[in-house]
Design a protein around this motif. Structure first.
Motif, mmCIF file in Angstrom:
data_model
loop_
_atom_site.group_PDB
_atom_site.id
_atom_site.type_symbol
_atom_site.label_atom_id
_atom_site.label_comp_id
_atom_site.label_asym_id
_atom_site.label_seq_id
_atom_site.Cartn_x
_atom_site.Cartn_y
_atom_site.Cartn_z
ATOM 1 N N LYS A 1 65.785 113.866 58.259
ATOM 2 C CA LYS A 1 64.366 113.712 57.961
ATOM 3 C C LYS A 1 63.862 112.394 58.520
ATOM 4 C CE LYS A 1 64.051 116.575 53.871
ATOM 5 N NZ LYS A 1 63.627 116.661 52.490
ATOM 6 N N GLN A 2 62.623 112.464 59.049
ATOM 7 C CA GLN A 2 61.995 111.275 59.627
ATOM 8 C C GLN A 2 60.633 111.060 58.984
ATOM 9 O OE1 GLN A 2 62.824 111.040 64.182
ATOM 10 N NE2 GLN A 2 62.083 113.074 63.728
ATOM 11 N N SER A 3 60.321 109.798 58.700
ATOM 12 C CA SER A 3 59.005 109.440 58.194
ATOM 13 C C SER A 3 58.435 108.340 59.066
ATOM 14 C CB SER A 3 59.087 108.918 56.752
ATOM 15 O OG SER A 3 59.151 109.970 55.839
ATOM 16 N N LYS B 1 53.511 106.243 53.928
ATOM 17 C CA LYS B 1 54.294 106.909 54.967
ATOM 18 C C LYS B 1 54.461 108.378 54.626
ATOM 19 C CE LYS B 1 58.727 106.325 52.741
ATOM 20 N NZ LYS B 1 58.482 107.564 51.996
ATOM 21 N N GLY B 2 54.945 109.130 55.597
ATOM 22 C CA GLY B 2 55.222 110.526 55.348
ATOM 23 C C GLY B 2 56.055 111.128 56.451
ATOM 24 N N GLU B 3 56.591 112.301 56.158
ATOM 25 C CA GLU B 3 57.462 112.973 57.106
ATOM 26 C C GLU B 3 56.677 113.563 58.271
ATOM 27 O OE1 GLU B 3 60.084 115.772 55.222
ATOM 28 O OE2 GLU B 3 60.861 114.252 53.849
ATOM 29 N N TYR B 4 57.376 113.691 59.384
ATOM 30 C CA TYR B 4 56.811 114.348 60.558
ATOM 31 C C TYR B 4 57.930 115.082 61.270
ATOM 32 C CZ TYR B 4 58.773 110.552 63.387
ATOM 33 O OH TYR B 4 59.627 109.670 63.992
ATOM 34 N N THR B 5 57.549 116.005 62.122
ATOM 35 C CA THR B 5 58.537 116.781 62.870
ATOM 36 C C THR B 5 58.634 116.253 64.288
ATOM 37 O OG1 THR B 5 56.858 118.363 63.544
ATOM 38 C CG2 THR B 5 58.079 118.865 61.516
ATOM 39 N N GLY B 6 59.608 116.753 65.016
ATOM 40 C CA GLY B 6 59.848 116.309 66.380
ATOM 41 C C GLY B 6 58.692 116.525 67.330
ATOM 42 N N ALA C 1 52.047 108.212 61.460
ATOM 43 C CA ALA C 1 51.849 107.030 60.614
ATOM 44 C C ALA C 1 50.370 106.836 60.287
ATOM 45 C CB ALA C 1 52.409 105.787 61.306
ATOM 46 N N VAL C 2 49.515 106.967 61.286
ATOM 47 C CA VAL C 2 48.059 106.823 61.080
ATOM 48 C C VAL C 2 47.558 107.925 60.145
ATOM 49 C CG1 VAL C 2 45.808 106.927 62.231
ATOM 50 C CG2 VAL C 2 47.671 105.589 63.245
ATOM 51 N N ARG C 3 48.031 109.159 60.358
ATOM 52 C CA ARG C 3 47.631 110.292 59.514
ATOM 53 C C ARG C 3 48.070 110.081 58.075
ATOM 54 N NH1 ARG C 3 50.953 114.028 58.002
ATOM 55 N NH2 ARG C 3 52.342 113.833 59.787
ATOM 56 N N GLU C 4 49.306 109.666 57.877
ATOM 57 C CA GLU C 4 49.831 109.472 56.528
ATOM 58 C C GLU C 4 49.104 108.349 55.794
ATOM 59 O OE1 GLU C 4 51.882 111.193 54.626
ATOM 60 O OE2 GLU C 4 52.219 112.706 56.152
ATOM 61 N N LEU C 5 48.764 107.278 56.493
ATOM 62 C CA LEU C 5 48.001 106.198 55.867
ATOM 63 C C LEU C 5 46.671 106.738 55.347
ATOM 64 C CD1 LEU C 5 47.670 103.115 55.259
ATOM 65 C CD2 LEU C 5 46.450 102.993 57.445
ATOM 66 N N ARG C 6 46.004 107.530 56.174
ATOM 67 C CA ARG C 6 44.714 108.125 55.784
ATOM 68 C C ARG C 6 44.891 109.089 54.612
ATOM 69 N NH1 ARG C 6 43.560 109.972 60.368
ATOM 70 N NH2 ARG C 6 44.366 112.052 60.048
ATOM 71 N N ALA D 1 58.105 102.194 61.167
ATOM 72 C CA ALA D 1 56.869 101.592 60.671
ATOM 73 C C ALA D 1 56.177 100.743 61.722
ATOM 74 C CB ALA D 1 57.162 100.741 59.440
ATOM 75 N N TRP D 2 54.889 100.599 61.509
ATOM 76 C CA TRP D 2 54.036 99.721 62.293
ATOM 77 C C TRP D 2 53.286 98.828 61.325
ATOM 78 C CZ3 TRP D 2 55.397 104.535 63.533
ATOM 79 C CH2 TRP D 2 55.817 104.789 64.848
ATOM 80 N N ALA D 3 52.868 97.663 61.810
ATOM 81 C CA ALA D 3 52.067 96.750 60.995
ATOM 82 C C ALA D 3 50.624 96.802 61.484
ATOM 83 C CB ALA D 3 52.596 95.322 61.119
ATOM 84 N N ALA D 4 49.695 96.666 60.518
ATOM 85 C CA ALA D 4 48.269 96.630 60.839
ATOM 86 C C ALA D 4 47.614 95.582 59.960
ATOM 87 C CB ALA D 4 47.624 97.990 60.590
#
Length: 156
Positions: free
Chosen positions: A2-4, A41-46, A54-59, A87-90
């Protein structure tokens, strides 16, 4: 595996770093605190680009919007569960009283046949780095360390 993907939002006020963490919603986490907070954060697929996830999960988890072009990569960590979080920082301002999270359904109490909706995130809070390290999932504390190192490089 699993990837987030997620975003560590931060602000610097009067020379002091503060980071935004979120607490998971739902009845399983009501009384859990230290070690249970996370970056949004949240999971995503390949097939999905990690930074877009990451942007979608933040929203979805906070209602906050950031531009992918302004993000700074913080790398990845592997949590005890085996999940890999990137992760990314903003740098951004966000009023935690405006937090709005998407919902999920859960049978609660278990085996009751009653399906209820709960927010994925029930609250967010700004923390200094030391307090954040106490609250955050232990593997994700590396993101705070990496952010502090990046900010020190910029100053130095």
């Amino acid at each position: 595996m699993k990837q987030s993907a997620g975003i560590l939002m931060y602000q610097v006020e009067d020379g002091k770093l503060r980071v935004l963490l979120v607490h998971p919603g739902g009845p399983l986490f009501t009384k859990r605190d230290a070690g249970w907070w996370s970056i949004p954060k949240g999971e995503y697929t390949g097939d999905e680009v990690a930074v877009a996830a990451a942007v979608r999960e933040l929203r979805e988890e906070t209602g906050a919007e950031v531009e992918a072009s302004g993000l700074v990569e913080l790398g990845s960590v592997r949590q005890k569960s085996g999940k890999v979080v990137t992760a990314w920082a903003a740098e951004a301002d966000f009023d935690v009283t405006t937090l709005v999270s998407n919902l999920f359904e859960l049978e609660w109490p278990p085996r009751s046949g009653v399906i209820r909706e709960y927010p994925e995130v029930d609250r967010g809070e700004w923390f200094g780095p030391e307090a954040a390290r106490e609250k955050i999932n232990s593997a994700q504390a590396a993101f705070i360390d990496r952010l502090e190192a990046l900010l020190a490089e910029r100053e130095g």
